[in-house]
Design an enzyme around this catalytic site. Structure first.
Site, mmCIF file in Angstrom:
data_model
loop_
_atom_site.group_PDB
_atom_site.id
_atom_site.type_symbol
_atom_site.label_atom_id
_atom_site.label_comp_id
_atom_site.label_asym_id
_atom_site.label_seq_id
_atom_site.Cartn_x
_atom_site.Cartn_y
_atom_site.Cartn_z
ATOM 1 N N CYS A 164 0.826 -1.079 0.102
ATOM 2 C CA CYS A 164 -0.033 -0.019 -0.116
ATOM 3 C C CYS A 164 0.762 1.128 -0.101
ATOM 4 O O CYS A 164 1.420 1.792 1.223
ATOM 5 C CB CYS A 164 -0.911 -0.132 1.378
ATOM 6 S SG CYS A 164 -1.877 1.427 1.447
ATOM 7 N N CYS A 209 -0.319 4.149 2.239
ATOM 8 C CA CYS A 209 -0.424 3.797 3.613
ATOM 9 C C CYS A 209 1.281 4.120 4.009
ATOM 10 O O CYS A 209 1.617 4.711 5.031
ATOM 11 C CB CYS A 209 -0.424 2.416 3.925
ATOM 12 S SG CYS A 209 -1.918 1.862 3.562
ATOM 13 N N ASP A 210 2.262 3.574 3.396
ATOM 14 C CA ASP A 210 3.653 3.550 3.643
ATOM 15 C C ASP A 210 4.710 4.367 2.514
ATOM 16 O O ASP A 210 5.835 4.406 3.127
ATOM 17 C CB ASP A 210 4.218 2.137 3.217
ATOM 18 C CG ASP A 210 3.326 1.102 4.659
ATOM 19 O OD1 ASP A 210 3.142 1.910 5.686
ATOM 20 O OD2 ASP A 210 3.212 0.058 4.218
#
Ligand code: NDP
Length: 330
Positions: A156, A159-160
């Site tokens: 992701c 997300c990261d």
């Protein structure tokens, strides 16, 4: 007679009969324990639906494999995925949710109360069912990929990606997700290698154009990933094989896998409508499925956003839809 499918059918498509034991009867059963399931539980518990939740094989869901979550409102300093899930669980329990470890292995949604078998040996009968079983990101299946999950390997970018600000990263995949992740990361990172196994991108034309026009994305066509390399501090490179069979090494710090997701919907497939990938169809703007009294929320019905916050929002909707449904039955 209704057909029942086991959750193992996600892998091997075996059939399994629903267990024939005395049922535990509940008003509201929630299957799955990511942000969608826990939020549904908080709302359902506060609405006096006395929810029972089975957490599934991975309590807390996909977020438990992420390190820091920095984009969930309310955590200005960020929070780790596992801690956030523990807090959501505690909040659900505080209002009386009965949270249990167990896996739904078979369902019969042909009539109410709905029958759900847990771990192949326990039968639950529920007035309403909230499905929050999520989706599982597909991975390449390399040992090194497993080793560095959460330490440089991610599925992701939203997300990261921020953790690799100014660094070089790689994205594997050739579809719209990979193209989107690569362009998103290009805005944050120094350089993005897009590793594509074929000699073309399968993504839509607009996304292909965007990838090709982005100066700091280098597309490596006809390359496959052999190994992800790193040390105690995380990933520091990737070994690839090019179209001529030669080994190529790229120095990177983040490796993003974008080869598709599999929604965990197999055990409901005989009763609910899904798209060709398996995402559960819901009425536009609501969490109602084809079966009255069965609601779906989070990544199992959302192929588009797949974020913790959107999953939580749909979990809230599912509990409210369930409460209204039960209210209308009186
Ligand atoms: P897709 O199934 O479309 O693409 C998966 C990609 O991963 C393919 O290029 C495939 O290669 C590659 N792949 C699969 N397995 C491997 C492997 N083992 N090693 C290397 N590469 C592999 O998945 P997406 O998640 O990209 O998209 C899913 C759906 O969601 C699509 O319909 C897409 O259009 C849609 N979507 C739409 C978006 C939007 O409109 N904004 C954004 C994201 C997704 P190959 O081509 O060789 O099979």
């Amino acid at each position: 007679m209704a057909l029942f499918k086991s959750l193992e059918s996600q892998e091997d498509n075996k059939s399994q009969k629903i267990v024939n034991s005395e049922a535990e009867k509940v008003k509201c059963l929630i299957i799955g324990s990511g942000p969608a399931g826990y939020t549904a539980a908080i709302y359902a518990a506060r609405a006096n639906l006395s929810p029972l939740m089975y957490e599934g094989l991975e309590p807390g869901g996909q977020l438990t494999t992420t390190n820091d979550v920095e984009n969930f409102p309310g955590y200005p300093e960020g929070v780790t995925g596992p801690v956030m899930m523990e807090e959501l669980k505690a909040q659900a329990q505080r209002f009386g949710t009965d949270v249990r470890f167990g896996l739904a292995t078979a369902t019969d949604l042909s009539s109410r109360p709905f029958k759900v078998t847990i771990d192949g040996n326990k039968l639950i009968e529920a007035e309403v069912l909230i499905i929050a079983t999520g989706a599982t990101a597909k991975y390449l299946g390399l040992e090194s990929e497993e080793k560095f999950k959460g330490q440089g390997v991610s599925a992701c970018a939203t997300c990261d990606g921020f953790f690799y600000k100014g660094k070089d990263v790689a994205v594997v995949g050739g579809g719209d997700t990979a193209a989107e992740e690569a362009t998103y990361l290009a805005g944050i990172c120094n350089k993005v290698y897009l590793i594509v196994r074929k000699d073309y991108l399968r993504a839509s034309k607009v996304m292909v154009d965007r990838v090709m026009k982005t100066k700091n994305i280098e597309v490596l066509f006809e390359h496959t990933t052999k190994e992800i390399v790193g040390d105690m501090t995380g990933v520091n490179g990737v070994l690839l094989t090019n179209g001529k069979g030669e080994e190529v090494k790229k120095d990177i710090h983040g490796f993003f896998v974008a080869i598709g997701h599999k929604p965990n919907s197999d055990i409901f497939a005989d009763y609910l409508e899904t798209d060709e990938v398996g995402y559960i169809a819901t009425e536009p703007g609501s969490t109602k499925t084809k079966v009255e009294g069965v609601f779906a929320c989070g990544d199992v019905m959302d192929s588009e956003y797949r974020q913790a916050i959107t999953a939580a929002g749909s979990g809230c909707k599912a509990a409210m839809d369930a409460e209204r449904f039960l209210g209308a039955q009186l």
